[in-house]
Design an enzyme around this catalytic site. Structure first.
Site, PDB file in Angstrom:
ATOM      1  CG  HIS A  46      -1.925  -0.980   1.207  1.00  0.00           C
ATOM      2  ND1 HIS A  46      -3.033  -0.799  -0.014  1.00  0.00           N
ATOM      3  CD2 HIS A  46      -2.180  -2.109   1.787  1.00  0.00           C
ATOM      4  CE1 HIS A  46      -4.105  -1.831   0.213  1.00  0.00           C
ATOM      5  NE2 HIS A  46      -3.633  -2.672   1.114  1.00  0.00           N
ATOM      6  CD  GLU A 151      -4.611  -8.405   4.866  1.00  0.00           C
ATOM      7  OE1 GLU A 151      -4.590  -7.387   5.531  1.00  0.00           O
ATOM      8  OE2 GLU A 151      -4.065  -8.614   3.975  1.00  0.00           O
ATOM      9  CG  ASP A 177      -7.705  -5.588   3.838  1.00  0.00           C
ATOM     10  OD1 ASP A 177      -8.352  -5.052   2.980  1.00  0.00           O
ATOM     11  OD2 ASP A 177      -6.421  -5.590   3.547  1.00  0.00           O
TER      12      ASP A 177
HETATM   13  C1  3PY Z   1      -5.033  -4.019   7.339  1.00  0.00           C
HETATM   14  O1  3PY Z   1      -5.260  -3.601   8.383  1.00  0.00           O
HETATM   15  O2  3PY Z   1      -5.701  -4.534   6.662  1.00  0.00           O
HETATM   16  C2  3PY Z   1      -3.425  -4.342   7.003  1.00  0.00           C
HETATM   17  O3  3PY Z   1      -3.096  -4.943   6.246  1.00  0.00           O
HETATM   18  C3  3PY Z   1      -2.644  -3.865   8.313  1.00  0.00           C
HETATM   19  O4  3PY Z   1      -1.020  -4.016   7.934  1.00  0.00           O
HETATM   20 MG    MG Z   2      -4.608  -5.345   4.877  1.00  0.00          MG
END
Ligand code: 3PY
Ligand code: MG
Length: 259
Positions: A46, A151, A177
């Site tokens: 990101h 995630e 996520d």
């Molecule tokens: C998220 O919060 O989705 C992440 O990948 C944080 O590293």
């Molecule tokens: Mg993430």
């Protein structure tokens, strides 16, 4: 060959604390590394950071005695090959949803016979560990940390079979996520009990499978709480977020009053 302390901390059941580097600068990376974090993750998922900037950031972080790690943009052979050859001491893989995807990450991260990582003597990988290529080839599998991100709520439900895959060091929850996949407002902290239950599911599955668990947090209070709960690979927000938080707070105090 330099020892990867993060690998030892995780194996010994102790916490390893780091933060995310989203600012593509070896200067800030070096300054943050000097603060005393165990590891720093250069975020190539990101951020606009490319492989040449990431390489300079690994050099800057490693030079300060901190473990240079990276989050690759996606779980592909090419990404693993390039960041590991560039001298990363650990790789964080976003959005792993199945055991097959976890097995693919292991295959690309580890040299044969444990995996299928391609071998070349010329890259800076060995110098990043203060050694020669022959020693690096023999020891890299024992020193490089592999972290997969769980995630997505589907991945959380499959945490046991995913984390059973041999060769993983840790799993790491991306709260943003994960909350989005659960239909919650995306963010690090959540009030919904289903979210805390998902964290417990990951942590308990990781314990059962002998893998460290981890999570991203937005401040030290939450980070300390997560360590107490048993999470080991814990991240304290990111360079750009801390910078903006401090600047926003000071800017808000500016009065522009004329004498
Ligand atoms: C998220 O919060 O989705 C992440 O990948 C944080 O590293
Ligand atoms: Mg993430």
């Amino acid at each position: 060959m330099r020892e990867n302390r993060v690998k030892r901390l995780l194996k010994d059941g102790r916490p390893a604390v780091g933060t995310w580097l989203n600012i593509g600068s070896p200067i800030t990376a070096e300054a943050v590394a000097a603060l005393g974090f165990d590891w720093l993750v250069v975020d190539m998922e990101h951020s606009p950071i490319g492989i040449e900037t990431a390489t300079a950031m690994f050099q800057a972080v490693g030079g300060m005695g901190c473990a240079p790690m990276v989050r690759i943009p996606a779980n592909t052979e090419e990404n693993f090959k390039r960041v590991l050859d560039a001298g990363a001491w650990g790789v964080v893989v976003p959005m792993v949803r199945t055991a097959d995807e976890a097995a693919a990450a292991v295959e690309w991260c580890r040299y044969p016979p444990a995996g299928k990582r391609s071998m070349a003597a010329s890259p800076r990988h060995a110098r990043a560990f203060g050694t020669d290529a022959k020693t690096y080839f023999a020891r890299a599998n024992d020193e490089i940390v592999l972290v997969i991100q769980l995630e997505d709520i589907e991945a959380v439900r499959r945490a046991d079979p995913i984390l059973k895959v041999p060769g993983l060091d840790a799993c790491f929850i991306g709260p943003t996520d994960l909350s989005a996949s659960m239909g919650l407002r995306p963010g690090y902290e959540q009030k919904d009990p289903a979210f805390e239950e998902a964290l417990r599911m990951v942590r308990d599955a990781a314990k059962r499978q002998g893998v460290a668990s981890g999570i991203h947090t937005g401040n030290a209070a939450v980070l300390n709480q997560r360590i107490e709960e048993g999470f080991q690979f814990v991240a304290l927000w990111s360079d750009i977020n801390f910078m903006l938080q401090a600047m926003r707070a000071e800017l808000a105090k500016v009065e522009r009053r004329l004498a």
